[in-house]
Design an enzyme around this catalytic site. Structure first.
Site, PDB file in Angstrom:
ATOM      1  N   LEU A 270      49.943 -10.883 -78.970  1.00 40.66           N
ATOM      2  CA  LEU A 270      49.210  -9.771 -78.361  1.00 40.66           C
ATOM      3  C   LEU A 270      49.901  -9.312 -77.078  1.00 40.66           C
ATOM      4  O   LEU A 270      50.092  -8.106 -76.852  1.00 40.66           O
ATOM      5  CB  LEU A 270      47.771 -10.214 -78.067  1.00 40.66           C
TER       6      LEU A 270
ATOM      7  N   GLN B 121      53.087  -7.363 -77.844  1.00 41.44           N
ATOM      8  CA  GLN B 121      52.798  -6.010 -78.314  1.00 41.44           C
ATOM      9  C   GLN B 121      52.373  -5.114 -77.154  1.00 41.44           C
ATOM     10  O   GLN B 121      52.723  -3.932 -77.102  1.00 41.44           O
ATOM     11  CB  GLN B 121      51.699  -6.055 -79.380  1.00 41.44           C
ATOM     12  N   GLU B 122      51.634  -5.678 -76.213  1.00 38.81           N
ATOM     13  CA  GLU B 122      51.131  -4.879 -75.097  1.00 38.81           C
ATOM     14  C   GLU B 122      52.200  -4.601 -74.041  1.00 38.81           C
ATOM     15  O   GLU B 122      52.283  -3.488 -73.516  1.00 38.81           O
ATOM     16  CB  GLU B 122      49.940  -5.604 -74.441  1.00 38.81           C
ATOM     17  N   SER B 123      53.010  -5.600 -73.709  1.00 38.86           N
ATOM     18  CA  SER B 123      53.895  -5.443 -72.541  1.00 38.86           C
ATOM     19  C   SER B 123      55.313  -5.953 -72.743  1.00 38.86           C
ATOM     20  O   SER B 123      56.108  -5.907 -71.810  1.00 38.86           O
ATOM     21  CB  SER B 123      53.286  -6.197 -71.353  1.00 38.86           C
TER      22      SER B 123
END
Length: 461
Positions: free
Chosen positions: A292, A295-297
Site C-alpha cells: 500500500l 503504491q501511494e508514495s
C-alpha cells in the site's frame, strides 16, 4: 553434511504421502472423507487456487479432505492405483483419455513458448532448432509438445522433474536455458520478476483445465463434481475465485514491476521494521502495508500530492488528525497511522464480507473514502452484482465519475477508476512481496533474491 537435492526431496515427500494413502484402502467418499491430489506448493497461486476449489467441493459434499501434493507426471499412475478420489492439478482435459475421466472444464489457458531476449527470437516450431527447450514433466505443456511432434518430428525438449514452470522461466531469465513452455498465467506472474522474458509463440490449441478422475470413477462422485461446477459457475463463485488469484496479474507494466523490485532492495530495508511494527499493532500483514505504501508514495516519506495529501502513506489532513498524527512526513507516524486507518476501515465493513474481499474493499475506501465505497456497493446491487464481492464492485466503481450514476447516489462524484487501479496494483505488489520475502527466508540472505533483481535492473538501464 550433504543436502538432499530438491528433486529427490520433493519426490520423497510425494512418495511418503502417497504411501500413507496406500497403507490403507481409499476411504469411501460418501462417508465424509475425500483424498485429493493437488499441485505442489511451488506452483504458487495455481496450487492455492486448486486447494481452495477442492475445499469448496468438500464443503459441497459435507466432507473433510486430505490433500496429497504430487508432481504432475505421477498423477495418472496414482489415480489408476486408486491412491486418491481425483486430482485437482490443472490437467489438460484433452489428455490421457484412455486412462482418465475428466470433470467439467473450469478454465481455458494458452500454452506458450517463452524465451529470453535475443536478436533471433523463434516465431514457430521450426525456428526452435538450436535452442534448448524445457518443460515440466507430465504437464499440459508437455502433452501439447507431444501433439506437435506428430507434425514436427525434429522437435526436441527436456522434460524436467521436480521443478515448477516458474522455476523453468527463471532459468530462461538467468540465461541458463534458451526457452521454456508455460501457460499464459504462469508467464504473466513470472514477468513481474523477470523483465527479459519474451513470448515467442503459442503452441497448439488452448488447454481446457479440469479435474481428473480414474476411468472407473464412481459415477455419483463425478455427477457431484458436475453439479458443483454448474453451481459455482452460475452463482459467480468460480469467477470470483479466478479473479482473486489471477485477475490482477496483468495490471503492472514490466517497467513498473522492475522499478518495484529494485526499490525493494534499495528502499524497503530502511522501513521494513516500521511496517512490521504496524503489523504487530493491527494484525495486517506487513507486506500488504508495504505494498500500500509503495503504491501511494513509492516509499518516499516526503511525498506530497497536489491535493496536499502527504507522507509515506499519503494521509489527508483530516485522516492524520483523526489518527493523532503530528507530523505526516515522519515515516513511523505515517505508517502506523495508515495501518490503523486501514484496520478501522476493515472493521466498518459488514461482518458478512469475507476475506480477502474485505481487505480489497477497505483499500478502495482508503483511496476514495468509505462513503464512495458504499455508493459503489449500492450501484453494484442495482445492476445485479454482489455488493460484498470486489470482483463485482470493481466493474461498477469507475462509473462514479459519470453524472448519470453519481447524481443518483448519496456521496456524489468520485474517481472510482483510480481506486480500482490502486487496489489491483497493490494486489500485484503484495503478491510480489510475498514471493520475494519467502525466497529471502529460504535463502537466509538479503531481504530480496539477487537472481530476481538482476533481470529487472537490466530493463531500467
Amino acid at each position: 553434511m550433504h543436502s538432499t537435492p530438491r528433486y529427490f526431496r520433493a519426490t520423497l515427500i510425494s512418495l511418503c504421502l502417497l504411501l500413507t494413502a496406500c497403507g490403507q484402502s481409499l476411504p469411501e467418499w460418501r462417508n465424509g472423507k475425500l483424498v485429493v491430489i493437488v499441485p505442489e506448493s511451488s506452483w504458487g497461486a495455481r496450487a492455492e487456487f486448486e486447494r481452495e476449489l477442492v475445499q469448496l467441493f468438500a464443503d459441497h459434499l459435507h466432507s473433510s479432505v486430505e490433500l496429497i501434493p504430487s508432481p504432475q507426471d505421477k498423477i495418472d499412475r496414482s489415480l489408476r492405483r486408486h491412491h486418491a478420489h481425483f486430482a485437482a492439478a490443472s490437467l489438460r482435459s484433452e489428455i490421457n483419455i484412455d486412462s482418465l475421466h475428466f470433470g467439467p472444464s473450469y478454465q481455458t489457458v494458452r500454452e506458450q513458448v517463452i524465451c529470453g531476449r535475443t536478436p533471433r527470437l523463434p516465431r514457430k516450431i521450426a525456428e526452435l532448432s538450436g535452442n534448448s527447450l524445457t518443460v515440466v514433466a507430465g504437464s499440459a505443456q508437455e502433452t501439447s509438445l507431444r501433439e506437435l511432434r506428430d507434425r514436427s518430428p525434429n522437435l526436441q525438449w527436456e522434460a524436467r522433474r521436480g521443478l515448477s514452470a516458474s522455476e523453468l522461466l527463471q532459468e530462461v531469465a538467468d540465461g541458463t536455458a534458451d526457452c521454456a513452455v508455460a501457460n499464459e498465467l504462469q508467464v504473466a506472474d513470472a514477468r513481474n520478476y523477470y523483465a527479459n522474458l519474451v513470448t515467442a509463440f503459442d503452441i497448439g490449441t488452448p488447454s481446457r483445465l479440469a479435474w481428473a478422475f480414474s476411468r472407473d470413477v464412481d459415477p455419483d462422485l463425478l455427477r457431484e463434481a458436475k453439479t458443483f461446477f454448474a453451481r459455482i459457475q452460475q452463482d459467480g463463485t468460480l469467477n470470483r475465485l479466478l479473479d482473486r488469484y489471477y485477475g490482477h496479474r496483468n495490471r503492472l507494466k514490466q517497467i513498473d514491476a522492475a522499478a518495484f523490485v529494485t526499490s525493494t532492495e534499495r528502499d524497503l530495508p530502511e522501513y521494513r521494521s516500521l511496517f512490521q511494527e504496524a503489523a504487530d499493532l493491527t494484525s495486517i500483514d506487513w507486506r500488504l502495508l508495504a505494498a500500500l505504501a509503495y503504491q501511494e508514495s513509492q516509499w518516499d516519506p516526503l511525498a506530497t500530492s497536489y491535493t496536499n495529501v502527504r507522507g509515506m502513506m499519503m494521509l489527508t489532513e483530516d485522516t492524520a488528525d483523526r489518527m493523532g498524527v503530528k507530523n505526516r512526513l515522519d515515516p513511523r507516524e505515517s505508517i502506523i497511522a495508515g495501518a490503523k486507518y486501514l484496520a478501522l476501515l476493515k472493521e466498518q465493513m459488514p461482518d458478512r464480507i469475507p476475506e480477502p474481499d474485505r481487505t480489497w474493499l477497505a483499500l478502495a475506501a482508503y483511496n476514495q473514502g468509505y462513503g464512495h465505497l458504499e455508493d459503489a456497493r449500492i450501484l453494484t446491487t442495482r445492476n445485479g452484482g454482489n455488493p460484498d464481492s470486489w470482483t463485482d464492485i470493481k466493474k461498477w466503481m469507475p462509473l462514479l465519475n459519470q453524472p448519470g450514476y453519481y447524481e443518483t447516489l448519496k456521496y456524489g462524484y468520485a474517481r472510482g477508476g483510480e481506486a480500482v487501479i490502486l487496489v489491483e496494483s497493490i494486489r500485484s505488489y503484495y503478491d510480489m512481496l510475498k514471493r520475494l520475502d519467502s525466497e529471502s527466508v529460504a535463502a537466509e540472505t538479503k531481504p530480496i533474491s539477487y537472481s530476481l533483481i538482476e533481470p529487472l535492473k537490466r530493463l531500467l538501464r
